[in-house]
Design an enzyme around this catalytic site. Structure first.
Site, mmCIF file in Angstrom:
data_model
loop_
_atom_site.group_PDB
_atom_site.id
_atom_site.type_symbol
_atom_site.label_atom_id
_atom_site.label_comp_id
_atom_site.label_asym_id
_atom_site.label_seq_id
_atom_site.Cartn_x
_atom_site.Cartn_y
_atom_site.Cartn_z
ATOM 1 N N ARG A 58 0.844 -1.211 0.000
ATOM 2 C CA ARG A 58 0.000 0.000 0.000
ATOM 3 C C ARG A 58 0.873 1.253 0.000
ATOM 4 O O ARG A 58 0.498 2.305 -0.528
ATOM 5 C CB ARG A 58 -0.963 0.003 1.205
ATOM 6 C CG ARG A 58 -1.798 1.278 1.308
ATOM 7 C CD ARG A 58 -3.058 1.109 2.139
ATOM 8 N NE ARG A 58 -2.828 0.497 3.436
ATOM 9 C CZ ARG A 58 -2.249 1.104 4.485
ATOM 10 N NH1 ARG A 58 -1.863 2.345 4.395
ATOM 11 N NH2 ARG A 58 -2.079 0.451 5.623
ATOM 12 N N TYR A 111 -16.731 14.441 -15.886
ATOM 13 C CA TYR A 111 -17.243 13.090 -15.700
ATOM 14 C C TYR A 111 -18.215 13.127 -14.513
ATOM 15 O O TYR A 111 -17.859 13.648 -13.436
ATOM 16 C CB TYR A 111 -16.082 12.128 -15.458
ATOM 17 C CG TYR A 111 -16.535 10.740 -15.124
ATOM 18 C CD1 TYR A 111 -17.370 10.040 -16.005
ATOM 19 C CD2 TYR A 111 -16.164 10.123 -13.947
ATOM 20 C CE1 TYR A 111 -17.806 8.770 -15.707
ATOM 21 C CE2 TYR A 111 -16.590 8.841 -13.642
ATOM 22 C CZ TYR A 111 -17.416 8.166 -14.520
ATOM 23 O OH TYR A 111 -17.854 6.905 -14.215
ATOM 24 N N ASP A 183 -7.888 17.106 -15.277
ATOM 25 C CA ASP A 183 -8.166 15.715 -15.657
ATOM 26 C C ASP A 183 -7.751 15.564 -17.121
ATOM 27 O O ASP A 183 -8.383 16.125 -18.012
ATOM 28 C CB ASP A 183 -9.662 15.448 -15.465
ATOM 29 C CG ASP A 183 -10.043 14.005 -15.772
ATOM 30 O OD1 ASP A 183 -9.297 13.329 -16.500
ATOM 31 O OD2 ASP A 183 -11.104 13.562 -15.281
ATOM 32 N N LYS A 208 -8.692 4.239 -19.269
ATOM 33 C CA LYS A 208 -8.959 4.675 -20.646
ATOM 34 C C LYS A 208 -7.702 4.544 -21.515
ATOM 35 O O LYS A 208 -7.176 3.462 -21.649
ATOM 36 C CB LYS A 208 -9.492 6.112 -20.602
ATOM 37 C CG LYS A 208 -10.588 6.338 -19.561
ATOM 38 C CD LYS A 208 -11.795 5.469 -19.830
ATOM 39 C CE LYS A 208 -13.003 5.709 -18.960
ATOM 40 N NZ LYS A 208 -12.927 5.448 -17.546
#
Ligand code: LCS
Length: 393
Positions: A58, A111, A183, A208
């Site tokens: 992590r 989005y 973004d 994407k």
């Protein structure tokens, strides 16, 4: 291999600086949750930062680190923070940088969930938000308040394809001491480098274009400066929204072909946009590569190509759009974008369904808007497919 002076496509393959101790040509998957220390003193030194060493996945992992360094290099940033999804990137940024009582100004067309999480959840902790058409720089200035802390931009915007002037936003951010967050999912660093244009943070849904094969959900945050990078990395490890090593391996693999995939999809998109613009059943089409796009010149000046996303509306509105989507046979009727396959979807009832009707209308997300994410198939097949589906409308 030192990749600093290589071209972009070479960096995709040789960048990031990972050197494998056994000479592996690809970055191995370190599928482990934890790393053994040599002894107790070594463990303490890793935790205190005296020694660089892996502790726990992590916090850091060689496979994930290779991807972080590669994407940071492609975006010309200080460092990358890999996360489990694009929305994990959004939340790492919001939660990492906003305090109670802060305000953000954001693109009205973003989005859907990037807006919904702010309006429905961060509002519970006293964070305010204003959504404007950021293609209009004056509208951003008018929306600023004494407590504004961040400008959050998506350009081209999902799904309206509106373009925001990033240099103008960077000037506003600098003059008002705000973070500029961009973004860059719709472009990837192959087509746009927001940090070079003055942004402080850039992020991706790597689901994407960066991964590009519709088989992984992933995100990345890239900070321009060390201070912001450290702040956001600490937020990511505390939120626990890290990436998995296998996910990282898949994105590294997909990234190698980013340039050739985008070139091909863009060539297809230019031809499809041309075809649709001339079609008698089309009411309007927005694609940054068409002269009819309201910010065609701005797109040319800040993007290195027009990309492969387009949106349009048919003369018959929503009903006609539904018939089109029900009748395409090559493109898949599916959300997402940036993969090798062409996808068609209806934002008002799908990706942006949780955004209020009023907000959608104000953002230009009309009921009839259809979004087409162009893939790398043979363009003749894609145009024939649209042609037969449009004949059914
Ligand atoms: N930013 C943009 C511009 C996006 O298009 C998406 C996802 C995200 C952030 C969130 O990324 P995720 O968590 O899904 O990796 N966009 C989608 C879309 O347009 N259709 O399906 C998902």
């Amino acid at each position: 291999m030192k990749s600093k002076n290589l071209g972009f496509n070479s960096k995709l393959i040789h960048g990031g600086g990972y050197e494998d101790p056994l000479g592996s040509a690809t970055v191995p998957i370190y599928q482990t949750s934890t790393f053994a220390f040599k002894n107790a003193d070594h463990g303490a030194a890793c935790f205190s930062g005296e020694e660089a060493g892996y502790i726990y996945t992590r916090i850091g992992n060689p496979t994930i680190g290779a991807l972080e360094n590669l994407v940071a290099e492609l975006e010309n940033g200080y460092g990358g923070i890999a996360v489990g999804s694009g929305m994990a990137a959004v939340n790492t940024i919001y939660f990492g940088l906003l305090n109670q009582g802060d305000h953000i100004v954001s693109s009205a067309a973003v989005y859907g969930p990037s807006r919904v999480v702010m309006e429905q959840h961060y509002s519970r902790f006293g964070v305010e938000s204003t959504y404007v058409n950021t293609a209009d720089t004056e509208a951003i200035l008018k929306a600023l308040k004494p407590n504004t802390r961040m400008i959050f931009i998506e350009t081209p915007a999902n799904p309206t394809m509106d373009i925001t002037d990033l240099k103008a936003c960077a000037k506003i951010a600098r003059e008002n001491n705000l973070y500029l967050v961009v973004d860059n999912t719709f472009c990837s660093p192959y087509l746009q480098k927001p940090l070079d244009l003055g942004a402080d943070i850039v992020f991706h849904s790597m689901t994407k274009f960066l991964n590009g094969h519709a088989d992984i959900v992933a995100g990345m945050v890239i900070a321009k400066e060390e201070g912001l990078y450290k702040k956001l990395r600490s937020m990511m490890t505390n939120l626990g929204c890290n990436m998995d090593p296998h996910q990282a391996y898949m994105v590294i693999r997909g990234l190698k072909t980013l340039g050739i995939r985008i070139e091909r999809a863009q060539q297809n998109a230019i031809k499809i946009a041309d075809y649709l613009e001339k079609h008698p059943k089309i009411e309007w089409i927005k694609y940054p590569g068409l002269k009819s796009h309201p910010q065609y010149e701005l797109a040319r000046s800040q993007m290195l190509g027009s990309g492969s996303m387009l949106s349009f509306e048919l003369k018959g509105g929503l009903e006609a759009g539904k018939r089109l989507m029900d009748n395409v046979k090559v493109a898949l009727l599916a959300v997402s974008l940036g993969g090798v396959e062409s996808l068609i979807q209806h934002p008002a009832s799908m990706t942006h369904s949780k955004v209020s009707a009023e907000a959608k209308l104000k953002a230009g997300i009309t009921d009839g808007l259809v979004r087409y994410a162009v893939g790398i198939e043979d363009v003749e097949d894609l145009i024939d497919d649209l042609d037969q589906a449009l004949a059914m409308v």
